[in-house]
Structures are given as structure tokens and as C-alpha cells.
Design an enzyme around this catalytic site. Sequence first.
Site, PDB file in Angstrom:
ATOM      1  N   HIS A 236       0.839  -1.205   0.000  1.00 15.74           N
ATOM      2  CA  HIS A 236       0.000   0.000   0.000  1.00 15.74           C
ATOM      3  C   HIS A 236       0.874   1.256   0.000  1.00 15.74           C
ATOM      4  O   HIS A 236       0.472   2.297  -0.534  1.00 15.74           O
ATOM      5  CB  HIS A 236      -0.911   0.030   1.232  1.00 15.74           C
ATOM      6  CG  HIS A 236      -1.988  -0.998   1.215  1.00 15.74           C
ATOM      7  ND1 HIS A 236      -1.784  -2.288   1.650  1.00 15.74           N
ATOM      8  CD2 HIS A 236      -3.279  -0.943   0.789  1.00 15.74           C
ATOM      9  CE1 HIS A 236      -2.907  -2.980   1.518  1.00 15.74           C
ATOM     10  NE2 HIS A 236      -3.826  -2.182   1.000  1.00 15.74           N
ATOM     11  N   ASP A 306      -4.770  -6.072  -8.053  1.00 16.97           N
ATOM     12  CA  ASP A 306      -4.950  -5.402  -6.770  1.00 16.97           C
ATOM     13  C   ASP A 306      -5.133  -3.910  -7.063  1.00 16.97           C
ATOM     14  O   ASP A 306      -4.951  -3.454  -8.203  1.00 16.97           O
ATOM     15  CB  ASP A 306      -3.750  -5.655  -5.856  1.00 16.97           C
ATOM     16  CG  ASP A 306      -4.101  -5.524  -4.368  1.00 16.97           C
ATOM     17  OD1 ASP A 306      -5.174  -4.972  -4.052  1.00 16.97           O
ATOM     18  OD2 ASP A 306      -3.296  -5.962  -3.536  1.00 16.97           O
TER      19      ASP A 306
END
Length: 409
Positions: A236, A306
Site C-alpha cells: 500500500h 490489486d
Amino acid sequence: MDYTHNPARSSTISGCKLRHTVGRNATMHLFAHTRALAPSCFPVLPMHHAPLLIDVAGTPLTADDRRRLRHPLVGGVIYFGRNWHNREQITALSAAIKAVRKDLLILVDHEGGRVQRFRTDGFTHLPPMRRLGQHWRKPDTKDKTGHHAMQAQQAATACGYVLAAELRACGVDMSFAPVLDLDYGNSSVIGDRAFDADTRVVTMLAQRLIHGMLQAGMAHCGKHFPGHGHVRADSHTHIPVDTRSLRTILDNDALPYAWLNQTLAAVMPAHVIYQKTDTRPAGFSPRWLQDILRGELGFGGAIISDDLSMQGARQLHGQPLTLCEGVLAALDAGCDLALVCNQSVVEGGKVLDDLLDGMSEAAVKGRWQASDASEQRRRTLLPTAPALPWDDLMRSAKYVQALERLTAL
């Protein structure tokens, strides 16, 4: 009907007004590949690849949300905590999305443990997956060898059923579960989301969780291929690098994908660079997605990127990527669907509008080729039977039994 955000020019086709940025001929070229996914005034045309999974801003749909969802390149919506107020509201939001286009997938990251978007108004607090692995490993008595392993598998089925049945009762089509990463103890972002460190335990528990989800009529997505559990960095915020050999990864982290290749409906690749195999993150790597996942492991389901707004997906070979460039790189590598999260709340959704314009232009100019096979894989993720309404679910013997098995953990 509006399909892009730029109001500069418009044209009328069979009574439908279009706004576009790439000209009337380009817009007609794009729609020449669409099915009647939006306005009824368009003719029924061949299946069109709708690869973008986007988010919406809040608890009701806004006019901008509806405009974006009508765009023929949008294939689904992912929910976040900000989209949730209560069951009545989220059910109404799901119905409003389906009223825009019935074929839109409604998705959520709802695994259990710390990754569970809906936690109030009757939703079961699901355990982290590590608890199932821990139960498997409890010592057995001599006369009950394997007893705890069997109980753990029963609980995994129950967990999958409760997870999926509750979501489906609120109009959600699919959850991004299960996590197939191995629990090496290295990764804080994976941690207790993983079932276990043993590939056999992970595979068996994941298979049973998937079975429970399928009993509720919900598809699933194994993640994060080929494995995120060995790296410490969080994709992230960083671009993790795994230094192990391809053979080591295939013999360990990727084994659940090989063993479940005929079971998995979808797979999500990791934003991790496995530097001894490819210099690209797996989600941007034809080597990982086409040669290994599809070729060597024989996976035939949907590949879903993702979140492409994550830091791990914002550069390639050391060069920064725009969001549109990231989507194109993922699709070119072999992803069927591209997930783009939390952009509807940035600058009023301008980033999403720019992405839709950029993808439309890329399709027109031949920088991206739509795929009927990818669209077919997307549509197989949609439920094929109606969900049990919430009140009926609460009274069903199957649901009550599943809750009892979870409580026994």
C-alpha cells in the site's frame, strides 16, 4: 446519457446524447464493441469487455456515480466503510447500482478479522483466518487423531457461508477472499489474515472457505499471487521486493494456486517484485500471469489486479505511472479486470473521469484491445441464483448451524 465527464462537445445517436472527448467517430468506434449494457436506445451488439472496477463516493449514489457506472468500460463497484451506514442503506445502494446496469459486479474486501467492511447492524464478526489454522494445530488425543483439523475445516466452511450469505442478503455479489499467502511471520500487512505457514493447511482451509461461499452463491478471489507473506514491506505504501528464487516460490507460496487451479474463480496478483523472475511487480508481469499462472499452473479463471492506486502499482522500472498507464500495464500483462479504489472522493472524482477518458482514447487508438474472453470471465463472477433475504437467512437452519460452528472455535 453521459459516458465521460468532458462537456466540451456532444452528439445525438438514436435520441441519446453523448458527451465525449475523442470525437464522434471515436465514440462510435468504442460503442461498436459494446453490448446493450447501458441505454436501451443502443442496439444489441457483441459482448464488450468492461475491465474497470471502481468505487462510489458515499452511502447513496450521486449523479456523477451514475454517470460513471453507465460507462461501458466500467464492470463493477467496490464498497468501502464509507459506503456503509446500515443494512437497509447498503441494500438500497446495491439495488440502485443494479438499476443503473444489472451486469455490474458489486464487490467488497470482507475477509474476517481486521479486513471486514461491515461490522454492525447484525453482521457477524468473523474471525481472522489465522484462528482456523491455530485450531487445526491444536493437539489431539490419541483416540481422536485429526479431530481438530476436521473441526477447523468445518469452521472454514461455516465461515465462508456466513460471510457470503450475509453479504448477498445485502446485494453484494463477491468478496475478495480467501487470502492464500503463507504466514511466515514477516508481513504485518498479511499477518493474521493468513491461515497458516503450511501450504497444505492453507489449501485445505481455503478450499473449505470457498465451498462455504459457493453454498451461498458467491464467487471468490484467491490472493495475493504468487505470495505476499514473505516480504516485510506493505505494498500500500512501498514496492516490496522478494529476493527468493522462482523454484522456491513455486514450491511454497504458489502451491495453493496450483492445487486449487480447478477451484478458484478469480486470482489477485501481488504488487510485489520477485526480482529473480521478473523486474516487474507480479500484477504487471506477463511472465507471472500468462506464462506461470495460466501456462504452468493451468488457471483459467479471472485475474483481477490489486488496487492500482496503491504505491506498489504507481511505478514501473523506476518510472512513475499515471493511473491510466497502470491500468493499461495490468491489462496488457494479463489481468482481465483492473481495480481502482478510493478515487471517487479525490477532487470530486476527477481522477476517475480522466481514467475513463484515457481508457476510451486508448481503446480507440489501439493501445488496448478489448477481450471477449476477459468479459466472459467477469460475467461468470456474477451470482446465478437469488440471495436469501436477511430475515429468512436469520431463521434458516443452515445459517444457525454455521454460526454454532464458528462459535465453537
